[in-house]
Design a protein around this motif. Structure first.
Motif, PDB file in Angstrom:
ATOM      1  N   ARG A 114     -22.202  -2.798 -32.381  1.00 29.90           N
ATOM      2  CA  ARG A 114     -22.153  -1.597 -33.211  1.00 29.90           C
ATOM      3  C   ARG A 114     -20.736  -1.048 -33.329  1.00 29.90           C
ATOM      4  O   ARG A 114     -20.300  -0.656 -34.405  1.00 29.90           O
ATOM      5  CB  ARG A 114     -23.099  -0.546 -32.622  1.00 29.90           C
ATOM      6  CG  ARG A 114     -24.555  -0.986 -32.681  1.00 29.90           C
ATOM      7  CD  ARG A 114     -25.448  -0.174 -31.779  1.00 29.90           C
ATOM      8  NE  ARG A 114     -26.797  -0.762 -31.727  1.00 29.90           N
ATOM      9  CZ  ARG A 114     -27.655  -0.604 -30.743  1.00 29.90           C
ATOM     10  NH1 ARG A 114     -27.309   0.120 -29.679  1.00 29.90           N
ATOM     11  NH2 ARG A 114     -28.839  -1.161 -30.784  1.00 29.90           N
ATOM     12  N   PHE A 115     -20.007  -1.015 -32.221  1.00 29.99           N
ATOM     13  CA  PHE A 115     -18.620  -0.562 -32.289  1.00 29.99           C
ATOM     14  C   PHE A 115     -17.759  -1.563 -33.062  1.00 29.99           C
ATOM     15  O   PHE A 115     -16.872  -1.178 -33.819  1.00 29.99           O
ATOM     16  CB  PHE A 115     -18.064  -0.338 -30.886  1.00 29.99           C
ATOM     17  CG  PHE A 115     -18.451   0.978 -30.287  1.00 29.99           C
ATOM     18  CD1 PHE A 115     -17.906   2.164 -30.751  1.00 29.99           C
ATOM     19  CD2 PHE A 115     -19.382   1.040 -29.256  1.00 29.99           C
ATOM     20  CE1 PHE A 115     -18.271   3.388 -30.205  1.00 29.99           C
ATOM     21  CE2 PHE A 115     -19.754   2.259 -28.707  1.00 29.99           C
ATOM     22  CZ  PHE A 115     -19.199   3.439 -29.182  1.00 29.99           C
ATOM     23  N   ALA A 116     -18.019  -2.845 -32.872  1.00 30.35           N
ATOM     24  CA  ALA A 116     -17.266  -3.856 -33.606  1.00 30.35           C
ATOM     25  C   ALA A 116     -17.521  -3.731 -35.102  1.00 30.35           C
ATOM     26  O   ALA A 116     -16.597  -3.872 -35.920  1.00 30.35           O
ATOM     27  CB  ALA A 116     -17.641  -5.255 -33.123  1.00 30.35           C
ATOM     28  N   GLY A 117     -18.780  -3.457 -35.479  1.00 35.03           N
ATOM     29  CA  GLY A 117     -19.098  -3.299 -36.890  1.00 35.03           C
ATOM     30  C   GLY A 117     -18.400  -2.103 -37.501  1.00 35.03           C
ATOM     31  O   GLY A 117     -17.852  -2.177 -38.610  1.00 35.03           O
ATOM     32  N   GLY A 118     -18.387  -0.978 -36.776  1.00 32.98           N
ATOM     33  CA  GLY A 118     -17.699   0.201 -37.282  1.00 32.98           C
ATOM     34  C   GLY A 118     -16.204  -0.006 -37.383  1.00 32.98           C
ATOM     35  O   GLY A 118     -15.572   0.390 -38.371  1.00 32.98           O
ATOM     36  N   ALA A 119     -15.623  -0.635 -36.359  1.00 31.55           N
ATOM     37  CA  ALA A 119     -14.183  -0.888 -36.378  1.00 31.55           C
ATOM     38  C   ALA A 119     -13.796  -1.842 -37.503  1.00 31.55           C
ATOM     39  O   ALA A 119     -12.791  -1.650 -38.182  1.00 31.55           O
ATOM     40  CB  ALA A 119     -13.743  -1.448 -35.030  1.00 31.55           C
ATOM     41  N   ALA A 120     -14.605  -2.884 -37.704  1.00 31.54           N
ATOM     42  CA  ALA A 120     -14.306  -3.848 -38.760  1.00 31.54           C
ATOM     43  C   ALA A 120     -14.364  -3.199 -40.137  1.00 31.54           C
ATOM     44  O   ALA A 120     -13.534  -3.486 -41.010  1.00 31.54           O
ATOM     45  CB  ALA A 120     -15.293  -5.015 -38.684  1.00 31.54           C
ATOM     46  N   ALA A 121     -15.320  -2.307 -40.332  1.00 38.21           N
ATOM     47  CA  ALA A 121     -15.485  -1.681 -41.643  1.00 38.21           C
ATOM     48  C   ALA A 121     -14.451  -0.591 -41.910  1.00 38.21           C
ATOM     49  O   ALA A 121     -13.975  -0.442 -43.036  1.00 38.21           O
ATOM     50  CB  ALA A 121     -16.892  -1.081 -41.757  1.00 38.21           C
ATOM     51  N   LEU A 122     -14.104   0.176 -40.871  1.00 44.16           N
ATOM     52  CA  LEU A 122     -13.283   1.371 -41.070  1.00 44.16           C
ATOM     53  C   LEU A 122     -11.839   1.235 -40.610  1.00 44.16           C
ATOM     54  O   LEU A 122     -10.966   1.964 -41.100  1.00 44.16           O
ATOM     55  CB  LEU A 122     -13.923   2.552 -40.329  1.00 44.16           C
ATOM     56  CG  LEU A 122     -15.376   2.873 -40.692  1.00 44.16           C
ATOM     57  CD1 LEU A 122     -15.874   4.029 -39.837  1.00 44.16           C
ATOM     58  CD2 LEU A 122     -15.531   3.184 -42.166  1.00 44.16           C
ATOM     59  N   ALA A 123     -11.556   0.338 -39.672  1.00 41.73           N
ATOM     60  CA  ALA A 123     -10.196   0.231 -39.128  1.00 41.73           C
ATOM     61  C   ALA A 123      -9.895  -1.187 -38.672  1.00 41.73           C
ATOM     62  O   ALA A 123      -9.620  -1.428 -37.493  1.00 41.73           O
ATOM     63  CB  ALA A 123     -10.018   1.209 -37.972  1.00 41.73           C
ATOM     64  N   PRO A 124      -9.924  -2.155 -39.581  1.00 41.31           N
ATOM     65  CA  PRO A 124      -9.649  -3.533 -39.171  1.00 41.31           C
ATOM     66  C   PRO A 124      -8.220  -3.746 -38.680  1.00 41.31           C
ATOM     67  O   PRO A 124      -7.928  -4.768 -38.055  1.00 41.31           O
ATOM     68  CB  PRO A 124      -9.919  -4.338 -40.454  1.00 41.31           C
ATOM     69  CG  PRO A 124      -9.730  -3.367 -41.570  1.00 41.31           C
ATOM     70  CD  PRO A 124     -10.201  -2.042 -41.022  1.00 41.31           C
ATOM     71  N   ASP A 125      -7.337  -2.776 -38.931  1.00 47.73           N
ATOM     72  CA  ASP A 125      -5.951  -2.894 -38.485  1.00 47.73           C
ATOM     73  C   ASP A 125      -5.755  -2.482 -37.033  1.00 47.73           C
ATOM     74  O   ASP A 125      -4.725  -2.804 -36.422  1.00 47.73           O
ATOM     75  CB  ASP A 125      -5.035  -2.030 -39.368  1.00 47.73           C
ATOM     76  CG  ASP A 125      -5.480  -0.565 -39.378  1.00 47.73           C
ATOM     77  OD1 ASP A 125      -6.666  -0.318 -39.680  1.00 47.73           O
ATOM     78  OD2 ASP A 125      -4.644   0.316 -39.115  1.00 47.73           O
ATOM     79  N   LEU A 126      -6.733  -1.764 -36.457  1.00 48.85           N
ATOM     80  CA  LEU A 126      -6.615  -1.339 -35.066  1.00 48.85           C
ATOM     81  C   LEU A 126      -7.191  -2.391 -34.130  1.00 48.85           C
ATOM     82  O   LEU A 126      -8.187  -3.042 -34.442  1.00 48.85           O
ATOM     83  CB  LEU A 126      -7.354  -0.013 -34.846  1.00 48.85           C
ATOM     84  CG  LEU A 126      -6.807   1.219 -35.583  1.00 48.85           C
ATOM     85  CD1 LEU A 126      -7.653   2.434 -35.243  1.00 48.85           C
ATOM     86  CD2 LEU A 126      -5.346   1.470 -35.222  1.00 48.85           C
TER      87      LEU A 126
END
Length: 403
Positions: A124-136
């Motif tokens: 779930r965290f990976a999905g959110g990060a990939a969608a909203l902040a792939p640069d972080l």
């Protein structure tokens, strides 16, 4: 290096905060979302700073959580494995989005969370990060460190002077918010063992409530709950009221052997008093106002909606597209449902809506029945024609073999 950690103050994230500082020689910022946890957040900022955080942000997200995450799922009657009302999974995309916003504001290079490699939250965290902040950079301390058990983490916390609530003889993993609680680990890993009463936080023992039954009326507008017993309420006040009333009557417990995203089964014990009441009332109101095709399609798509939430795909195009369907389908779902709560049970007492599709003149078997019975016989004849033709063909084959 600057890191923003999703911080709850529990065992995993408390240890993770200190570990990230030491491992990466980093400035670690703690982000804490107030989503109505059972545990008090008083002192959490102080605790994070004492553990080493250079900055702490605590946000009250209860209203946002309910209106932007829980209500859309309620419109879909979303429940994973047909039972779990998804309190924890729905909170993760919100926490992720707000954590990323905080990371942007402090100029962080990375974000981190306290999920394990065996759990669902990592996805779930990976999905959110990939969608909203792939640069972080996304860091997962529990996958990197050499602490292999909760007992190891408890010892680490003790060695580093980190105060935590978990102890070795009661090593439950507990997650709570305004929509429900999730309890795992410890004796619950034995699927033959009944859950000990001590684990429950929001509900009384259904067999020992000490109170009789109680009727309660929930009002909806376009599928969204808006009132309790005729009193219009804010989302937070409404859910808190229902949690108190339903919990007092032992309503909302689930002991579930669920199918995790990562492929194996696990046991979880869940509580969602308000959620259980609202889902039941919402389904009852739908049964009165939705036509058969829309209702049945909504049931199918609702299962998919629940799986998307559970699988960490809140930010997927499909979930957004499904919101469009449910928003349209829910337009007539306005009215009220009265339920009787008692000893863990929910019984429907009354349904009231200006958009009812129920017409007693067609449904009744009394003398005022307006249904055309002869038309019904013709419909039955045409409707069963494929089976009749198949039956006749089978009969001819049997006759041919017999001759």
């Amino acid at each position: 290096m600057k890191i923003v950690l999703a911080y709850s103050g529990g065992l995993d994230t408390s240890v993770a905060l200190r570990w990230l500082i030491d491992r990466y020689d980093a400035e670690v910022y703690a982000y804490c979302a107030d989503i109505g946890q059972q545990e008090s957040l008083d002192g959490i900022e102080r605790k994070a700073k004492e553990t080493g955080a250079v900055g702490v942000l605590v946000e009250d997200l209860r209203e946002t959580f309910l209106t932007d995450y829980v209500w859309p799922a309620l419109l879909a009657n979303a429940a994973y494995d047909r039972q779990y009302l998804l309190a924890a999974p729905m909170s993760r995309p919100l926490i992720c989005a707000r954590m990323i916003s905080y990371a942007r504001s402090v100029g962080a290079d990375a974000i981190a969370h306290g999920a394990t490699g065996k759990g669902n939250d990592q996805v779930r965290f990976a999905g959110g990060a990939a969608a909203l902040a792939p640069d972080l950079t996304l860091l997962t301390p529990l996958l990197e460190w050499d602490l292999t058990s909760r007992q190891d983490e408890i010892r680490y916390a003790a060695d580093h002077g980190i105060p935590v609530d978990a102890v070795a003889d009661k090593p439950y993993s507990v997650d709570t918010n305004i929509w429900g609680s999730s309890i795992e680990c410890g004796v619950l890993d034995d699927i033959a063992a009944p859950p000990p009463e001590e684990i429950y936080l929001m509900t009384r023992d259904p067999d020992r409530t000490g109170v009789g039954s109680q009727e309660i009326t929930v009002g909806f507008t376009a599928g969204v709950p808006t009132s309790v017993d005729g009193e219009r309420m804010s989302p937070v006040a409404l859910v808190e009221r229902l949690n108190a009333v339903a919990g007092r009557h032992g309503v909302g417990r689930i002991d579930l052997l669920e199918n995790r995203v990562v492929g194996f089964k696990t046991r979880g014990v869940y509580e969602s008093p308000a959620g259980t009441v609202l889902h039941r009332a919402h389904r009852e109101l739908e049964s009165v106002v939705l036509d058969r095709d829309t209702l049945h399609t909504a049931e199918t798509l609702g299962q998919r909606y629940g799986q998307l939430i559970y699988d960490g795909l809140w930010f997927s195009p499909l979930r957004t597209a499904l919101d469009g369907f449910f928003a349209a389908a829910q337009e007539p779902v306005t009215g009220s449902v009265t339920l009787r709560l008692g000893h863990g049970r929910i019984d429907v007492v009354r349904r009231s809506t200006p958009n009812s599709l129920y017409d007693r003149h067609f449904a009744s078997y009394e003398s005022d029945d307006q249904f055309e019975h002869l038309a019904g016989a013709g419909f039955s004849y045409a409707f069963t024609m494929p089976m009749r033709i198949r039956g006749l063909a089978r009969r001819r084959d049997q006759d041919t073999v017999g001759s």
